[in-house]
Design a protein around this motif. Structure first.
Motif, PDB file in Angstrom:
ATOM      1  N   GLU A 366       0.841  -1.201   0.000  1.00 40.07           N
ATOM      2  CA  GLU A 366       0.000   0.000   0.000  1.00 40.07           C
ATOM      3  C   GLU A 366       0.883   1.262   0.000  1.00 40.07           C
ATOM      4  N   GLY A 367       1.964   1.194   0.760  1.00 37.76           N
ATOM      5  CA  GLY A 367       2.865   2.337   0.862  1.00 37.76           C
ATOM      6  C   GLY A 367       3.519   2.707  -0.465  1.00 37.76           C
ATOM      7  N   LEU A 368       3.673   1.690  -1.320  1.00 35.78           N
ATOM      8  CA  LEU A 368       4.280   1.961  -2.625  1.00 35.78           C
ATOM      9  C   LEU A 368       3.245   2.406  -3.652  1.00 35.78           C
ATOM     10  N   GLY A 369       1.989   2.360  -3.286  1.00 35.61           N
ATOM     11  CA  GLY A 369       0.953   2.838  -4.201  1.00 35.61           C
ATOM     12  C   GLY A 369      -0.018   1.763  -4.652  1.00 35.61           C
ATOM     13  N   SER A 446      -0.156  14.585 -21.941  1.00 33.57           N
ATOM     14  CA  SER A 446       0.224  15.139 -20.647  1.00 33.57           C
ATOM     15  C   SER A 446      -0.365  14.308 -19.502  1.00 33.57           C
ATOM     16  N   GLY A 529       2.082  12.349 -13.172  1.00 32.65           N
ATOM     17  CA  GLY A 529       0.863  13.083 -12.857  1.00 32.65           C
ATOM     18  C   GLY A 529       0.036  12.254 -11.895  1.00 32.65           C
ATOM     19  N   PRO A 530      -1.212  12.600 -11.744  1.00 28.58           N
ATOM     20  CA  PRO A 530      -2.018  11.862 -10.774  1.00 28.58           C
ATOM     21  C   PRO A 530      -2.278  10.409 -11.155  1.00 28.58           C
ATOM     22  N   HIS A 531      -2.150  10.083 -12.436  1.00 31.59           N
ATOM     23  CA  HIS A 531      -2.563   8.735 -12.848  1.00 31.59           C
ATOM     24  C   HIS A 531      -1.445   7.885 -13.441  1.00 31.59           C
ATOM     25  N   ASN A 533       1.796   7.124 -11.964  1.00 35.29           N
ATOM     26  CA  ASN A 533       2.903   6.824 -11.058  1.00 35.29           C
ATOM     27  C   ASN A 533       3.453   5.430 -11.291  1.00 35.29           C
TER      28      ASN A 533
ATOM     29  N   GLU B  75     -15.323  14.751  -9.579  1.00 36.02           N
ATOM     30  CA  GLU B  75     -13.945  14.324  -9.300  1.00 36.02           C
ATOM     31  C   GLU B  75     -13.152  15.473  -8.697  1.00 36.02           C
ATOM     32  N   ILE B  77      -8.816  16.292  -8.145  1.00 33.64           N
ATOM     33  CA  ILE B  77      -7.434  15.811  -8.246  1.00 33.64           C
ATOM     34  C   ILE B  77      -6.556  16.793  -7.478  1.00 33.64           C
ATOM     35  N   LYS B  86       1.773   6.951   1.212  1.00 31.40           N
ATOM     36  CA  LYS B  86       0.620   6.687   0.343  1.00 31.40           C
ATOM     37  C   LYS B  86      -0.531   6.048   1.126  1.00 31.40           C
ATOM     38  N   GLN B  90      -6.086   7.019   1.074  1.00 31.98           N
ATOM     39  CA  GLN B  90      -7.470   6.528   1.207  1.00 31.98           C
ATOM     40  C   GLN B  90      -8.190   7.149   2.402  1.00 31.98           C
ATOM     41  N   LYS B 105     -15.002  10.903  -7.346  1.00 32.86           N
ATOM     42  CA  LYS B 105     -13.690  10.263  -7.414  1.00 32.86           C
ATOM     43  C   LYS B 105     -12.648  11.227  -6.830  1.00 32.86           C
ATOM     44  N   THR B 107      -8.719  11.768  -6.387  1.00 30.50           N
ATOM     45  CA  THR B 107      -7.376  11.334  -6.754  1.00 30.50           C
ATOM     46  C   THR B 107      -6.371  12.226  -6.046  1.00 30.50           C
ATOM     47  N   ALA B 109      -2.283  12.721  -5.168  1.00 29.88           N
ATOM     48  CA  ALA B 109      -0.958  12.272  -5.619  1.00 29.88           C
ATOM     49  C   ALA B 109       0.150  12.952  -4.826  1.00 29.88           C
ATOM     50  N   THR B 131      -3.347  20.438 -14.415  1.00 26.30           N
ATOM     51  CA  THR B 131      -3.282  18.997 -14.145  1.00 26.30           C
ATOM     52  C   THR B 131      -3.969  18.683 -12.825  1.00 26.30           C
ATOM     53  N   TYR B 132      -3.695  19.515 -11.828  1.00 26.28           N
ATOM     54  CA  TYR B 132      -4.275  19.296 -10.496  1.00 26.28           C
ATOM     55  C   TYR B 132      -5.243  20.431 -10.179  1.00 26.28           C
TER      56      TYR B 132
END
Lengths: 594, 409
Positions: A366-369, A446, A529-531, A533, B75, B77, B86, B90, B105, B107, B109, B131-132
């Motif tokens: 979990e810590g790694l993602g 992007s 970015g957010p998606h 990683n 959503e 972000i 990480k 949640q 949703k 998200t 990061a 982006t965010y």
């Protein structure tokens, strides 16, 4: 028009496909290079107006000539020396002899690039440091000194030593493929005329794999002078051993966030400085490749390599390989393991031993993602290694197998990205991604996994083409000419004749590219970015954020998983060493008596 | 930095709704003098408390509208500190959705703001979508983004804060403690750290440590310490000294840079201090807490400098052309609440300057006890001017020179 109809410039219609794919990938390279170059004339961000030459004038300093370039030269050539010292004998031992445990050794060499460079540097600091070095302390107590002034820090030689250890696998993998495919008849002929083994090795074997060696040395030089994190840890960051890579990094990000972000043009300038010597080396390399036929050792007549039985000498060979693995893999793995079991990294001691625990492994996944990061990593690694292999094959085909007028230009162009700092490339791609999302909103670039994949593919193409160039240079034209006479089309020739013959190189390339892509941080971090990683970014972020224990635990898990995967892949592919070509057939070993 | 002290420290949901309004009124009527003791201008306090008391209706309306729009957006972000685990993602996402009754949703990061902000500035300049939706960064980084218009104004932010953050609603924290100076109505403070010396107690004693930044240039410290490549340990100096000479200071930084054993990121430097490679490092307070939380017996301690110690605020901002601006706004404001703090603080161990946790109290207590001079970029007009000056061409060049001087150039 027949498949072999020639056009001006020596291009046949049959070669149109490789040429098209080559220019496709090179177009991306050209756009990125142009953008990086453009940034050197822009005062701040490329989205702002203005023209400046300050990035070019800023780099001209006496320090550059008196300290930076000499240090960089020591680091580059020193890394070549150390890398070649270990890699060349190992490549021969593990591919052309009957050395025991070759599969295990090759797998372990393949794991080396997965180990984060900063861990290896930390390991060597823990070993060789005037104040805390374990070796220094042992030697000092044995010799009765208070301290031993020997350190890997603050010295270009120390940096070269560590980089050479890390980069030796690059030379190993580049040379291993060609070594597997040497026609035994040439060595047998040498044996018949009374040449000794060493003389045969020096006068027959080594010259035959010269393109691979030269490609490897150039690659190692260019990599060594462009790596930042290891020189930074070993003294470049504090200005004691400034090298080009540290100058680039601190020109781009001088340290203060207010200013750090607006000097990307400097990276392009330094990239050009780095590219200049690399292009000279490339010119030499291309001159060597011009006489390709000299290195064509795989003919239609026979190409099964034989293995030398080392007899009682094999244990010296094993000792040599073990020494390298201990220095480059064992030591950092021990440091990694130690760090992963410590709450806070400390030098080994009785007190430290009492603190060992598995706490850092709790909740590691979990810590790694979690699953998202793992699946991103798998997709990235697979796609990059496949694309790099495919495009490298296409470019190398044009460069080595055709008489296209543009082939030299192509080979130069494809090598240049290696000289451009990855930070500058990543920034250029990020900017292009932003502009694309404005003007081409349908193009998902992007913040996607795709943008990291593009960066990795471009960045790995130089290595990929070196591998493919040397592999293709060894396959004699008579094989495809024979097939062409029978009316076979080029794609079929590639698929059914050439690729099986250069299978070891292709597998090495796929595995090696996957490993490099797996551990690459700089570009993935900048483009994340957010998606999108990936695992290497997660581990780096943990390390950077002060969670060294968890980062080390993640790296241990990463190394273990990769090692097992690599072992499995190489096994499935038919074996990790020379057997990929000839071992199934089982040519008799070339014994000393022969 | 002023803090309101009229309420019991322990926070719970009891402050929500009517009871909290009652407490606000109670405090307003019975403790006006108590509030004066905290050192902030009374008029401002009065107006903010009045605003807080009056805003429930307005705040609720604004909040309802934001929630409605956030639901439509579907959503959010947002970035969190790159150093955060990480495993926090949640719980933060769940608590955020629960607080506002959202089924969207989320998200989140880990992003190093220094790395992302140039991209964010480029996004702003090129007119592309962000982006965010919500991003976080420290004073300097946030200034970098606010300057070229990379953040958007939050309309009715005071009323919204009063509605969302119980500390503001109760009047214990003034809205301008969360959003002030050049960041007013754009960026919202949610945590801070202070720069200091972290040292290995086995290698150097407290009395042997340098007292001032200038002493770092003393030859006796040569090779004994590590410092980061960034300028935040040195850049606040122009407002710390009365007769400040820029060139003289650069020379101090340069001599200290030549004395430096290694230029490393703060966390790496602290690790090398524990290893025994260096006697001390210039770093922020949280690394010490993190080390001691993992190993209470680790041979480390801290000391403040006598001349100055920079306070580094960290802020959330909503990005210009955010794809989900309403949800981003909710996130930025919610992250200032004790509810969010209770999730991230136990593992990150950074203080919230206006917070009420034990860590927050110890943070201030440590500073008060040591009588350390802590200076932040938003402390007064002079510090704000300095922050703005660093955005000018001259200021950038000065910071560039300072960064080079750190590496001894």
């Amino acid at each position: 028009m027949s498949a072999s109809t020639r056009r001006p410039g020596g291009i046949t219609t049959a070669n149109a496909l490789p040429l098209a794919f080559s220019w496709l990938i090179l177009a991306v390279v050209i756009v990125l290079l142009a953008f990086v170059l453009y940034m050197t004339f822009v005062p701040s961000l490329p989205t702002e107006p203005g023209f400046t030459l300050k990035h070019w004038s800023n780099v001209a300093s006496s320090r550059l000539l008196t300290r930076v370039i000499p240090n960089t030269a020591i680091v580059g050539f020193g890394a070549i020396f150390v890398g070649a010292f270990f890699a060349l004998p190992m490549a021969w031992l593990l591919n052309r002899t009957t050395l025991p445990l070759r599969a295990t050794f090759t797998t372990m060499i393949g794991i080396t690039p997965v180990i984060p460079g900063f861990i290896l540097a930390m390991g060597w600091i823990m070993l060789l440091d005037e104040r805390i070095g374990l070796l220094n302390n042992v030697a000092a107590s044995l010799l009765g000194f208070s301290s031993i002034p020997l350190s890997v820090k603050d010295s270009p030689w120390g940096i070269a030593w560590v980089l050479g250890l890390i980069l030796a696998p690059a030379i190993f993998f580049l040379v291993a493929g060609p070594l597997c495919r040497i026609d035994p008849s040439l060595e047998e002929a040498a044996s018949v005329v009374g040449m000794r083994h060493l003389t045969t090795l020096r006068r027959v074997t080594l010259p035959l794999v010269w393109p691979g060696i030269l490609g490897g040395l150039i690659y190692v030089f260019m990599t060594a002078v462009s790596i930042f994190e290891i020189p930074a840890l070993l003294g470049a960051a504090s200005g004691k051993v400034p090298v080009l890579a540290s100058e680039i990094f601190y020109s781009v990000r001088p340290g203060g966030p207010l200013t750090a972000t607006f000097a990307y043009g400097a990276a392009g300038v330094y990239g050009t400085l780095l590219a200049a010597p690399s292009l000279v080396a490339l010119y030499v390399y291309l001159r060597v490749l011009e006489r390709t036929e000299r290195y064509q050792v795989i003919t239609g007549k026979g190409y099964r390599p034989r293995e030398t039985d080392l007899g009682g000498w094999s244990w010296i060979g094993v000792g040599f390989v073990v020494l390298y693995l201990a220095l480059a893999v064992g030591l950092p793995l021990l440091v990694l393991l130690w760090a992963s079991l410590m709450p806070v990294l400390q030098m080994p001691s009785r007190e430290a031993l009492s603190k060992l625990s598995f706490t850092n492994y709790d909740g590691l996944f979990e810590g790694l993602g979690g699953f998202g990061v793992i699946s991103n990593t798998v997709v990235l690694v697979l796609s990059v290694s496949l694309f790099v292999s495919f495009f490298s094959f296409m470019v190398s085909w044009v460069v080595v197998r055709t008489q296209a007028q543009s082939r030299k230009l192509m080979d130069m162009l494809v090598m240049v990205p290696h000289a451009i700092p990855s930070l500058a490339f990543a920034f250029a791609l990020a900017m292009l991604g932003i502009l694309a999302s404005r003007w081409l909103p349908w193009l998902p670039l992007s913040g996607t996994l795709g943008i990291i994949a593009v960066a990795h593919v471009i960045n790995r193409m130089p290595y990929g083409t070196r591998v493919m160039n040397s592999a293709l240079a060894q396959v004699h034209r008579e094989l495809e000419e024979c097939a062409q006479v029978c009316g076979t089309k080029t794609p079929t020739i590639m698929r059914t004749i050439i690729l099986p013959l250069i299978k070891p190189s292709v597998i090495y390339l796929v595995v090696w590219t996957a490993m490099l892509s797996f551990q690459e941080v700089t570009m993935a971090l900048f483009l994340s970015g957010p998606h999108n990683n990936v695992l290497s970014v997660s581990i780096w972020v943990l390390w950077e954020g002060g969670n060294l224990g968890t980062a080390a635990a993640g790296a241990v898990a990463m190394v273990a998983t990769t090692g097992l995967l690599m072992f499995g892949i190489l096994r499935l592919a038919g074996g990790p060493t020379a057997g990929l070509v000839g071992r199934e057939v089982g040519a008799a070993p070339l014994t000393k008596s022969q | 930095m002023a803090r309101g002290n009229c309420f019991p420290r322990k926070q719970s949901s009891v402050y929500r709704g009517r009871f909290s309004q009652f407490l606000v009124l109670f405090c307003f009527v019975f403790f006006p003098y108590g509030l004066r003791f905290v050192g902030s201008p009374w008029v401002a306090v009065e107006s903010h408390i009045a605003a807080a008391a009056e805003t429930p209706g307005k705040g609720k309306k604004l909040l309802d509208e934001l929630v409605r729009r956030a639901k439509q957006e579907g959503e959010v972000i947002a970035t969190i500190q790159s150093s955060w685990s990480k495993t926090l993602v949640q719980p933060l996402a769940d608590a955020f959705k629960k607080r506002f009754g959202l089924d969207i949703k989320v998200t989140v990061a880990n992003v190093a703001s220094a790395r992302h902000f140039p991209v964010a500035v480029a996004e702003t300049q090129s007119g592309t979508a962000a982006t965010y939706d919500a991003v976080q960064g420290d004073d300097s980084e946030t200034m970098l983004l606010v300057g070229p218009g990379g953040t958007q104004k939050v309309d009715g932010w005071e009323a919204l804060l009063a509605e969302i953050n119980p500390l503001v609603r109760s009047g214990k924290v003034r809205p301008d403690q969360i959003s002030q100076g050049p960041f007013t109505d754009h960026s919202f403070l949610y945590m801070a750290n202070v720069k200091q010396l972290i040292y290995n107690t086995r290698l150097i004693s407290e009395k042997d440590l340098p007292r001032t930044h200038k002493e770092l240039a003393d030859p006796k410290y040569k090779g004994k310490f590590a410092q980061p490549p960034w300028t935040s340990h040195w850049e606040i100096a122009p407002v710390a000294f009365e007769n400040f000479d820029r060139n003289e200071w650069l020379e101090v930084v340069r001599r200290a840079g030549k004395n430096t054993g290694a230029v490393l990121g703060e966390s790496a430097a602290v690790q090398r201090v524990i290893l025994g490679e260096f006697a001390f490092a210039l770093a922020q307070d949280r690394y010490l807490r993190q080390i001691l939380a993992k190993d209470p017996k680790a041979p480390v301690a801290y000391r403040f400098f006598d001349d100055y110690n920079e306070l580094n605020g960290v802020y959330y901002s909503v990005r210009t052309r955010a794809r989900h601006p309403a949800a981003g706004t909710l996130w930025a404001l919610w992250m200032t609440t004790p509810e969010a703090q209770a999730i991230w603080q136990p593992s990150d161990l950074q203080a919230v300057p206006y917070g009420e946790s034990k860590l927050d109290r110890d943070f201030w207590l440590g500073i008060e006890k040591s009588k350390a001079r802590v200076i932040g970029f938003l402390d007064n007009e002079r510090t704000v001017e300095l922050l703005k000056w660093y955005r000018t061409e001259e200021g950038r060049k000065y910071l560039d020179a300072m960064a080079r001087a750190i590496r001894g150039e």
